[in-house]
Each structure stands twice: as C-alpha cells, then as structure tokens.
Design a protein around this motif. Sequence first.
Motif, PDB file in Angstrom:
ATOM      1  N   SER A  36      17.453   2.955   6.670  1.00 51.83           N
ATOM      2  CA  SER A  36      16.650   3.943   7.397  1.00 51.83           C
ATOM      3  C   SER A  36      17.510   5.008   8.055  1.00 51.83           C
ATOM      4  N   ALA A  37      18.635   4.595   8.629  1.00 52.97           N
ATOM      5  CA  ALA A  37      19.540   5.557   9.255  1.00 52.97           C
ATOM      6  C   ALA A  37      20.222   6.429   8.202  1.00 52.97           C
ATOM      7  N   ALA A  38      20.681   5.809   7.130  1.00 52.40           N
ATOM      8  CA  ALA A  38      21.433   6.532   6.102  1.00 52.40           C
ATOM      9  C   ALA A  38      20.579   7.536   5.332  1.00 52.40           C
ATOM     10  N   LEU A  39      19.301   7.198   5.131  1.00 54.19           N
ATOM     11  CA  LEU A  39      18.427   8.050   4.328  1.00 54.19           C
ATOM     12  C   LEU A  39      17.343   8.750   5.151  1.00 54.19           C
ATOM     13  N   ASP A  40      17.370   8.561   6.477  1.00 47.16           N
ATOM     14  CA  ASP A  40      16.419   9.229   7.381  1.00 47.16           C
ATOM     15  C   ASP A  40      14.963   8.980   6.985  1.00 47.16           C
ATOM     16  N   THR A  41      14.660   7.753   6.583  1.00 43.41           N
ATOM     17  CA  THR A  41      13.302   7.468   6.130  1.00 43.41           C
ATOM     18  C   THR A  41      12.953   5.998   6.347  1.00 43.41           C
ATOM     19  N   PRO A  42      11.682   5.698   6.537  1.00 48.40           N
ATOM     20  CA  PRO A  42      11.270   4.292   6.573  1.00 48.40           C
ATOM     21  C   PRO A  42      11.510   3.651   5.203  1.00 48.40           C
ATOM     22  N   THR A  43      11.942   2.409   5.205  1.00 47.22           N
ATOM     23  CA  THR A  43      12.288   1.759   3.936  1.00 47.22           C
ATOM     24  C   THR A  43      11.098   1.613   3.002  1.00 47.22           C
ATOM     25  N   HIS A  44       9.895   1.419   3.543  1.00 52.32           N
ATOM     26  CA  HIS A  44       8.732   1.247   2.657  1.00 52.32           C
ATOM     27  C   HIS A  44       8.430   2.515   1.850  1.00 52.32           C
ATOM     28  N   GLU A  45       8.881   3.664   2.340  1.00 60.18           N
ATOM     29  CA  GLU A  45       8.644   4.901   1.611  1.00 60.18           C
ATOM     30  C   GLU A  45       9.537   5.052   0.385  1.00 60.18           C
ATOM     31  N   LEU A  46      10.499   4.154   0.227  1.00 64.25           N
ATOM     32  CA  LEU A  46      11.392   4.187  -0.931  1.00 64.25           C
ATOM     33  C   LEU A  46      10.884   3.325  -2.089  1.00 64.25           C
ATOM     34  N   ALA A  47       9.902   2.475  -1.828  1.00 63.79           N
ATOM     35  CA  ALA A  47       9.457   1.498  -2.824  1.00 63.79           C
ATOM     36  C   ALA A  47       8.983   2.148  -4.123  1.00 63.79           C
ATOM     37  N   GLU A  48       8.031   3.057  -4.035  1.00 63.65           N
ATOM     38  CA  GLU A  48       7.466   3.642  -5.249  1.00 63.65           C
ATOM     39  C   GLU A  48       8.489   4.485  -6.006  1.00 63.65           C
ATOM     40  N   ALA A  49       9.234   5.283  -5.293  1.00 64.20           N
ATOM     41  CA  ALA A  49      10.206   6.171  -5.940  1.00 64.20           C
ATOM     42  C   ALA A  49      11.328   5.411  -6.642  1.00 64.20           C
ATOM     43  N   SER A  50      11.561   4.157  -6.240  1.00 67.41           N
ATOM     44  CA  SER A  50      12.656   3.384  -6.841  1.00 67.41           C
ATOM     45  C   SER A  50      12.185   2.459  -7.961  1.00 67.41           C
ATOM     46  N   GLN A  51      10.930   2.574  -8.353  1.00 65.10           N
ATOM     47  CA  GLN A  51      10.405   1.780  -9.466  1.00 65.10           C
ATOM     48  C   GLN A  51      10.889   2.369 -10.797  1.00 65.10           C
ATOM     49  N   PRO A  52      10.943   1.541 -11.859  1.00 63.34           N
ATOM     50  CA  PRO A  52      11.378   2.042 -13.169  1.00 63.34           C
ATOM     51  C   PRO A  52      10.590   3.291 -13.580  1.00 63.34           C
TER      52      PRO A  52
END
Length: 143
Positions: free
Chosen positions: A63-79
């Motif tokens: 969250s600190a490194a990417l300035d975002t809540p971790t749950h917001e990364l879930a969809e974008a990191s899918q295949p």
Amino acid sequence: MVTSIPLDTAKELVEAAEERAEEIENPMVITVANDEGNLVAQHRMDDAWLASVSISRNKAYTSAALDTPTHELAEASQPGNSLYGLQTTDEGRIVVFGGGYPLQRDGDVVGAIGVSGGAVEQDRDVAEAGLERWETLVEEGSA
C-alpha cells in the motif's frame, strides 16, 4: 511537519484495529509502516496465524509502495490484465488481495496499515478500523 507515522500514532492504529478484531472474534496481525513501507509497529494477537506476520507487513508495504489499497490490485493483476504477474515482483513482497491501505495526510501517503489473519473481508474490515482511527487523528490535527 512530520512526514511519516510516529510510533505513538502507529500504536493507536494498532489498538483500533485490534478492538475490531476482538469484536469479530478473529485474531489478526496488524502492521503499520512508514511512507517507504518500512515497519513502524506490528502486533500479533494471541492465536493469530504465524504466516500473517509477513503477509500483514507485505500488505502495508504494498500500500505504501504503490499508494493504493491492496484490494484494488486484484483485478488488474489477473491473467490477461495490465498488471498480470505484479505479485511476483519486488522480491515477492507485493500483495494483490485486500487488507492493506495507504495512510494519507494532505493528499500524500505518509504510511500504511496492513492486516492479515482472516478471510480477505475480515482483514479489510479490521484494517478499515485502523484507517478510520487515522482519519480521525488527521481531522483532529494530531496525526
């Protein structure tokens, strides 16, 4: 002005999150990191999973490194999506499921909170209790 999270403030966030974890009867590990994702405070409740120590710390780091809540990364990191494979970068420290939130003051990320120990929804719920305490402290001018 302080640009990061002092230990006393981190302890308040941990306490608020722990209270919520007790309410839902789920032991958690709660981590507060500074603006660079480095550890400020970490608390492992009795009977919380050992694996949650590193997971909660990595959620705060992400969250600190990417300035975002971790749950917001879930969809974008899918295949097939734009950040596919993100969780395999940065020496495996990136977490792409919920429970990590950046802590902001005046639009800048000054730290993060990460929680692990339950289902993702529970981790988010407990982390949000710490986040709410942070927002109160910021409003009061004591953070």
